[in-house]
Design a protein around this motif. Structure first.
Motif, PDB file in Angstrom:
ATOM      1  N   LEU A 190       4.277  -1.629   5.724  1.00 43.57           N
ATOM      2  CA  LEU A 190       3.054  -0.859   5.514  1.00 43.57           C
ATOM      3  C   LEU A 190       2.404  -1.202   4.176  1.00 43.57           C
ATOM      4  CD1 LEU A 190       4.218   2.496   7.084  1.00 43.57           C
ATOM      5  CD2 LEU A 190       2.290   1.107   7.845  1.00 43.57           C
ATOM      6  N   LEU A 191       3.192  -1.430   3.161  1.00 48.88           N
ATOM      7  CA  LEU A 191       2.621  -1.876   1.883  1.00 48.88           C
ATOM      8  C   LEU A 191       1.850  -3.183   2.069  1.00 48.88           C
ATOM      9  CD1 LEU A 191       5.563  -1.133  -0.584  1.00 48.88           C
ATOM     10  CD2 LEU A 191       3.236  -0.246  -0.821  1.00 48.88           C
ATOM     11  N   ALA A 192       2.499  -4.147   2.693  1.00 53.02           N
ATOM     12  CA  ALA A 192       1.857  -5.449   2.901  1.00 53.02           C
ATOM     13  C   ALA A 192       0.627  -5.319   3.793  1.00 53.02           C
ATOM     14  CB  ALA A 192       2.855  -6.425   3.509  1.00 53.02           C
ATOM     15  N   GLY A 193       0.725  -4.483   4.814  1.00 49.04           N
ATOM     16  CA  GLY A 193      -0.375  -4.323   5.755  1.00 49.04           C
ATOM     17  C   GLY A 193      -1.612  -3.682   5.153  1.00 49.04           C
ATOM     18  N   HIS A 194      -1.452  -3.029   4.007  1.00 54.01           N
ATOM     19  CA  HIS A 194      -2.602  -2.387   3.360  1.00 54.01           C
ATOM     20  C   HIS A 194      -2.949  -3.040   2.026  1.00 54.01           C
ATOM     21  CE1 HIS A 194      -1.338   0.617   6.351  1.00 54.01           C
ATOM     22  NE2 HIS A 194      -2.629   0.851   6.428  1.00 54.01           N
ATOM     23  N   GLY A 195      -2.493  -4.297   1.877  1.00 53.04           N
ATOM     24  CA  GLY A 195      -2.942  -5.113   0.752  1.00 53.04           C
ATOM     25  C   GLY A 195      -2.115  -5.019  -0.507  1.00 53.04           C
ATOM     26  N   ALA A 223       0.010   0.380  -9.436  1.00 54.82           N
ATOM     27  CA  ALA A 223      -0.396  -1.026  -9.384  1.00 54.82           C
ATOM     28  C   ALA A 223      -1.911  -1.153  -9.365  1.00 54.82           C
ATOM     29  CB  ALA A 223       0.221  -1.698  -8.157  1.00 54.82           C
ATOM     30  N   LYS A 224      -2.580  -0.278  -8.633  1.00 53.66           N
ATOM     31  CA  LYS A 224      -4.046  -0.312  -8.603  1.00 53.66           C
ATOM     32  C   LYS A 224      -4.627  -0.007  -9.978  1.00 53.66           C
ATOM     33  CE  LYS A 224      -6.873   0.812  -5.432  1.00 53.66           C
ATOM     34  NZ  LYS A 224      -7.398  -0.511  -5.039  1.00 53.66           N
ATOM     35  N   ALA A 225      -3.990   0.906 -10.707  1.00 50.04           N
ATOM     36  CA  ALA A 225      -4.455   1.222 -12.055  1.00 50.04           C
ATOM     37  C   ALA A 225      -4.357   0.008 -12.977  1.00 50.04           C
ATOM     38  CB  ALA A 225      -3.647   2.387 -12.624  1.00 50.04           C
ATOM     39  N   ARG A 226      -3.457  -0.910 -12.621  1.00 48.64           N
ATOM     40  CA  ARG A 226      -3.318  -2.149 -13.401  1.00 48.64           C
ATOM     41  C   ARG A 226      -4.208  -3.260 -12.860  1.00 48.64           C
ATOM     42  NH1 ARG A 226       2.159  -0.697 -12.579  1.00 48.64           N
ATOM     43  NH2 ARG A 226       2.384  -2.407 -11.075  1.00 48.64           N
ATOM     44  N   GLY A 227      -5.008  -2.967 -11.834  1.00 49.38           N
ATOM     45  CA  GLY A 227      -5.945  -3.948 -11.313  1.00 49.38           C
ATOM     46  C   GLY A 227      -5.553  -4.605 -10.015  1.00 49.38           C
ATOM     47  N   ALA A 228      -4.486  -4.147  -9.376  1.00 44.15           N
ATOM     48  CA  ALA A 228      -4.054  -4.740  -8.115  1.00 44.15           C
ATOM     49  C   ALA A 228      -5.024  -4.389  -6.996  1.00 44.15           C
ATOM     50  CB  ALA A 228      -2.650  -4.263  -7.755  1.00 44.15           C
ATOM     51  N   GLU A 229      -5.023  -5.227  -5.973  1.00 46.08           N
ATOM     52  CA  GLU A 229      -5.812  -4.951  -4.772  1.00 46.08           C
ATOM     53  C   GLU A 229      -5.040  -3.976  -3.885  1.00 46.08           C
ATOM     54  OE1 GLU A 229      -8.861  -6.096  -4.283  1.00 46.08           O
ATOM     55  OE2 GLU A 229      -8.809  -7.203  -6.172  1.00 46.08           O
ATOM     56  N   GLY A 230      -5.659  -3.574  -2.789  1.00 47.58           N
ATOM     57  CA  GLY A 230      -4.990  -2.705  -1.829  1.00 47.58           C
ATOM     58  C   GLY A 230      -5.803  -1.452  -1.566  1.00 47.58           C
ATOM     59  N   ASN A 231      -5.611  -0.879  -0.389  1.00 53.21           N
ATOM     60  CA  ASN A 231      -6.341   0.317   0.032  1.00 53.21           C
ATOM     61  C   ASN A 231      -5.373   1.492   0.027  1.00 53.21           C
ATOM     62  OD1 ASN A 231      -7.686   2.388   1.438  1.00 53.21           O
ATOM     63  ND2 ASN A 231      -8.911   0.899   2.579  1.00 53.21           N
ATOM     64  N   LEU A 232      -5.443   2.310  -1.014  1.00 53.75           N
ATOM     65  CA  LEU A 232      -4.477   3.386  -1.188  1.00 53.75           C
ATOM     66  C   LEU A 232      -4.641   4.489  -0.144  1.00 53.75           C
ATOM     67  CD1 LEU A 232      -2.155   3.983  -3.107  1.00 53.75           C
ATOM     68  CD2 LEU A 232      -3.761   5.239  -4.558  1.00 53.75           C
ATOM     69  N   GLY A 233      -5.865   4.895   0.121  1.00 49.08           N
ATOM     70  CA  GLY A 233      -6.097   5.927   1.132  1.00 49.08           C
ATOM     71  C   GLY A 233      -5.602   5.500   2.500  1.00 49.08           C
ATOM     72  N   ALA A 234      -5.846   4.243   2.849  1.00 53.45           N
ATOM     73  CA  ALA A 234      -5.382   3.730   4.138  1.00 53.45           C
ATOM     74  C   ALA A 234      -3.863   3.654   4.179  1.00 53.45           C
ATOM     75  CB  ALA A 234      -5.993   2.360   4.404  1.00 53.45           C
TER      76      ALA A 234
END
Length: 203
Positions: free
Chosen positions: A138-143, A102-113
């Protein structure tokens, strides 16, 4: 720009104790990270390792002491006998894979966290990271969109298996395991992050 392939399992206490030092190191050196969660028990079976349940009691006793010492050293609380360990790591790993896509498609979120969040939930918060409710929270909590827990099942399962095969091919045998892609320099264990940092500094 250096690139790090990070092989890990969300149920590894050593992944939890790594914290987010990898992300800090990568940021310091302008490096990128690809997160490659895998089935750690299958990796042990493929590369000559022994699952914790099958290890000699002396090894497990020492492991417990090391976990306690590192927990104190890093100021990261740990439960040495978590209520939900071992558990099925696949749902949390699928979620991480889907979040990375999802991040590769431009989504927000903190993957490392998010990675650290799953490991912390297992080893410090007494939560079962195999449960759908925990994964979504946990997904929602990290954006991230909690719906990735469902929509990412296919890509998660496919990539999870592929990560294991790639790990075996590239000499990975434990977790956390870091490979600097261009140099094929390999680092096993959260206690080798300092060496990874120094290596990147020489590139």
């Amino acid at each position: 720009m250096p690139h790090i392939d990070y092989f890990f399992s969300t149920i590894s206490p050593w992944v939890y104790l790594a914290g987010q030092r990898l992300e800090e190191i990568a940021a310091r050196h302008g490096a990128t990270i690809t997160y490659r969660p895998l089935d750690i028990l299958a990796l042990f079976a493929r590369t000559g390792g022994t699952a914790p349940a099958d290890r000699h009691p002396a090894r497990m006793a020492y492991r417990a002491q090391e976990l306690r010492r590192w927990s104190q050293h890093l100021n990261l609380p740990i439960t040495l006998r978590p209520a939900f360990w071992p558990t099925n790591a696949a749902p949390s790993c699928y979620a991480i894979i889907a979040a990375q896509a999802a991040k590769a498609r431009g989504a927000e979120g903190n993957l490392g966290a998010l990675v650290q969040g799953f490991a912390r939930a297992c080893w410090a918060e007494e939560r079962n990271i195999a449960e759908d409710e925990v994964v979504r929270d946990l997904l929602a909590g990290h954006g991230f969109d909690p719906g990735l827990a469902d929509s990412g099942l296919f890509i998660g399962a496919e990539t999870y298996g592929r990560n294991l095969e790639e790990a075996v091919e590239r000499g990975v045998f434990g977790a956390p395991f870091y490979i600097v892609a261009d140099s094929d320099e390999r680092f096993w264990g959260q206690d080798r992050l300092e060496f990874l940092d120094a290596h990147l500094g020489r590139l």
